[in-house]
Design a protein around this motif. Structure first.
Motif, PDB file in Angstrom:
ATOM      1  N   ALA A 335       0.834  -1.211   0.000  1.00  0.00           N
ATOM      2  CA  ALA A 335       0.000   0.000   0.000  1.00  0.00           C
ATOM      3  C   ALA A 335       0.866   1.258   0.000  1.00  0.00           C
ATOM      4  CB  ALA A 335      -0.933   0.002   1.211  1.00  0.00           C
ATOM      5  N   VAL A 336       1.985   1.212   0.721  1.00  0.00           N
ATOM      6  CA  VAL A 336       2.918   2.345   0.715  1.00  0.00           C
ATOM      7  C   VAL A 336       3.440   2.584  -0.697  1.00  0.00           C
ATOM      8  CG1 VAL A 336       5.177   3.154   1.504  1.00  0.00           C
ATOM      9  CG2 VAL A 336       3.608   2.078   3.124  1.00  0.00           C
ATOM     10  N   ILE A 337       3.757   1.517  -1.401  1.00  0.00           N
ATOM     11  CA  ILE A 337       4.220   1.634  -2.785  1.00  0.00           C
ATOM     12  C   ILE A 337       3.152   2.287  -3.655  1.00  0.00           C
ATOM     13  CG2 ILE A 337       4.868   0.302  -4.845  1.00  0.00           C
ATOM     14  CD1 ILE A 337       6.144  -1.727  -2.904  1.00  0.00           C
ATOM     15  N   ALA A 338       1.888   1.918  -3.405  1.00  0.00           N
ATOM     16  CA  ALA A 338       0.783   2.465  -4.195  1.00  0.00           C
ATOM     17  C   ALA A 338       0.605   3.966  -3.988  1.00  0.00           C
ATOM     18  CB  ALA A 338      -0.518   1.740  -3.856  1.00  0.00           C
ATOM     19  N   THR A 339       1.116   4.496  -2.868  1.00  0.00           N
ATOM     20  CA  THR A 339       0.947   5.934  -2.581  1.00  0.00           C
ATOM     21  C   THR A 339       2.120   6.777  -3.089  1.00  0.00           C
ATOM     22  OG1 THR A 339       1.975   5.765  -0.376  1.00  0.00           O
ATOM     23  CG2 THR A 339      -0.404   5.391  -0.518  1.00  0.00           C
ATOM     24  N   ILE A 340       3.104   6.167  -3.717  1.00  0.00           N
ATOM     25  CA  ILE A 340       4.219   6.958  -4.257  1.00  0.00           C
ATOM     26  C   ILE A 340       3.682   7.921  -5.312  1.00  0.00           C
ATOM     27  CG2 ILE A 340       6.392   6.884  -5.548  1.00  0.00           C
ATOM     28  CD1 ILE A 340       6.857   4.090  -4.437  1.00  0.00           C
ATOM     29  N   PRO A 341       3.884   9.218  -5.144  1.00  0.00           N
ATOM     30  CA  PRO A 341       3.361  10.186  -6.117  1.00  0.00           C
ATOM     31  C   PRO A 341       3.913   9.956  -7.517  1.00  0.00           C
ATOM     32  CG  PRO A 341       4.041  11.289  -4.094  1.00  0.00           C
ATOM     33  CD  PRO A 341       4.537   9.877  -4.003  1.00  0.00           C
ATOM     34  N   THR A 342       3.112  10.249  -8.509  1.00  0.00           N
ATOM     35  CA  THR A 342       3.527  10.083  -9.902  1.00  0.00           C
ATOM     36  C   THR A 342       4.778  10.899 -10.208  1.00  0.00           C
ATOM     37  OG1 THR A 342       1.232   9.733 -10.561  1.00  0.00           O
ATOM     38  CG2 THR A 342       2.777  10.322 -12.296  1.00  0.00           C
ATOM     39  N   ALA A 343       4.888  12.062  -9.581  1.00  0.00           N
ATOM     40  CA  ALA A 343       6.056  12.921  -9.817  1.00  0.00           C
ATOM     41  C   ALA A 343       7.344  12.233  -9.380  1.00  0.00           C
ATOM     42  CB  ALA A 343       5.885  14.242  -9.075  1.00  0.00           C
ATOM     43  N   VAL A 344       7.288  11.503  -8.280  1.00  0.00           N
ATOM     44  CA  VAL A 344       8.468  10.787  -7.790  1.00  0.00           C
ATOM     45  C   VAL A 344       8.859   9.694  -8.782  1.00  0.00           C
ATOM     46  CG1 VAL A 344       9.320   9.265  -5.959  1.00  0.00           C
ATOM     47  CG2 VAL A 344       7.980  11.296  -5.372  1.00  0.00           C
TER      48      VAL A 344
END
Length: 431
Positions: A335-344
């Motif tokens: 779930a943490v991986i899923a929250t990585i912003p697209t910009a990152v």
């Protein structure tokens, strides 16, 4: 050559096995999860299948080749094309199509390995010389450059300096770890870039924590089973999009085996043989596709870790694979991986896609390709423009051959039919 601390067949102590396996897995982690994140597939499945594929590879190569298999970047654009792009939630529209194509890729590896087993490997070197593979590799990286920049700068199609700042922080972190750090950290620029970029994104308030709160600690990955989650239908269009990319990935595989052999002081082309390592790569890709994972490939990061640590033990590689399988079932981590912003993701992609393109250029330089020879100049020029320019051959209304697949095929054909191949392969003399 430096002496190995743990050679290929050496058994580490239990404590060494755990610590070294964790170190190795995290060196592969960033790149392995980045591919599915970019193409709308499950990072958990990608992590799970990387572990399974690695164990299969070790088994088929008779536990002689210390290689870790991760997600292949060469298939990013083909997966997006086969799957019909991404929906508003960032998931693949028709992921089953991409999985069918990946299965065909795995089978193609198997067929090529069978031919190599029966007839030797010299013929494939003639079909895939550097003058073809180098420019096609450049097309893969440059063709994705627009995607990386768009992810870094834009949110819902609009420019955002706030998000672009996160991309820049991520990018420069990855650059710093690549250039200025030594040892194991220098092999993990993607992972370290993601971590620092994520922390910065938290500080500026662009991370959505809702998926983390909703996720359970343990969760089954999102499997994609043919006949269960999608209709299994093989079409010529899917095959033409995915299969031609093996022109590049098989060459990449050969290169990795040659370099890996030099690092560990063995000749893996002869023993256990290129046919076995290629079959291991293909079976890993086939198994991955059957449950929803992206195509697999041997990783340059793996070679870097081996060279730096001098830990060549296949037990450590197998331990890293098992840890990847276990981690795939930790719902909170995924779930943490899923929250990585697209910009990152865009920030690390700028560097990564650029490195892919530059590696194609490096291949041409390392092989001393003479661009004073008109034949070489023509082949490279045609591949680059057709691949990046978006050329396509429309066969029917629903079927076309385009992009890097078309460029790769035309490159192979030009190399085979144009006169003067022997003269063109004579390396240019350095002054």
């Amino acid at each position: 050559m430096s002496k190995a601390i743990l050679d290929v067949q050496d058994k580490p102590t239990p404590i060494q096995l755990v610590t070294l396996s964790f170190q190795h897995m995290f060196a592969m982690f960033g790149s392995t999860i980045l591919v599915p994140t970019l193409v709308g597939l499950s990072p958990a499945i990608a992590l799970l299948t990387s572990g399974i594929a690695t164990l299969c590879f070790l088994l088929i190569t008779k536990f002689q080749v210390p290689a870790y298999l991760g997600s292949s970047f060469a298939f990013i654009t083909p997966i997006l094309l086969a799957a019909g792009g991404l929906n508003e939630n960032g998931a693949s529209v028709h992921p089953g199509n991409a999985m069918i194509g990946a299965m065909a890729v795995g089978i193609t590896y198997g067929l090529v390995s069978l031919v190599i087993w029966k007839s030797g490997y010299q013929w494939i070197m003639k079909i895939l010389p550097p003058i073809v593979v180098g420019p096609v590799t450049m097309v893969i990286g440059l063709g994705l450059s627009g995607t990386a920049v768009n992810m870094a700068m834009n949110v819902d199609g609009k420019y955002s300096m706030l998000h672009f700042s996160a991309a820049l922080v991520t990018l420069f972190t990855a650059i710093i770890f690549t250039i200025f750090f030594k040892g194991i950290l220098s092999t993990m620029p993607i992972l370290m870039g993601l971590i620092v970029g994520y922390l910065y994104s938290m500080m500026i308030g662009i991370v959505d924590y809702a998926p983390i709160a909703k996720a359970s600690f343990f969760a089954k990955p999102d499997f994609l089973i043919p006949g269960v989650h999608y209709d299994f239908e093989i079409t010529t269009k899917i095959l033409l999009i995915m299969v031609p990319i093996v022109i590049v990935t098989i060459s990449e595989h050969i290169g990795h085996q040659l370099v890996l052999g030099k690092v560990v002081n063995r000749d893996y082309i002869k023993e256990p043989g290129l046919h076995r390592s290629l079959l291991g790569d293909g079976l890993g890709t086939l198994i991955s596709a059957c449950i929803g994972g992206p195509p697999k490939t041997t990783y340059g990061e793996n070679i870097g870790v081996l060279a730096i640590t001098r830990i060549y033990s296949i037990y450590v590689i197998a331990g890293a694979a098992v840890l990847a399988i276990v981690l795939a079932f930790f719902g909170k981590a995924m779930a943490v991986i899923a929250t990585i912003p697209t910009a990152v993701l865009g920030g690390v992609s700028i560097l990564l896609f650029g490195i892919i393109a530059a590696s194609g250029l490096r291949m041409l330089v390392d092989q001393h390709i003479d661009f004073g020879n008109s034949r070489n100049l023509v082949i490279a020029s045609v591949i680059l423009v057709i691949g990046i320019g978006g050329a396509k051959i429309v066969i029917t209304e629903a079927l076309s051959l385009e992009g890097m697949a078309l460029a790769a095929i035309i490159g192979v054909v030009l190399n085979l039919v144009l006169p003067g191949r022997k003269e063109a392969e004579i390396p240019v003399k350095s002054k």
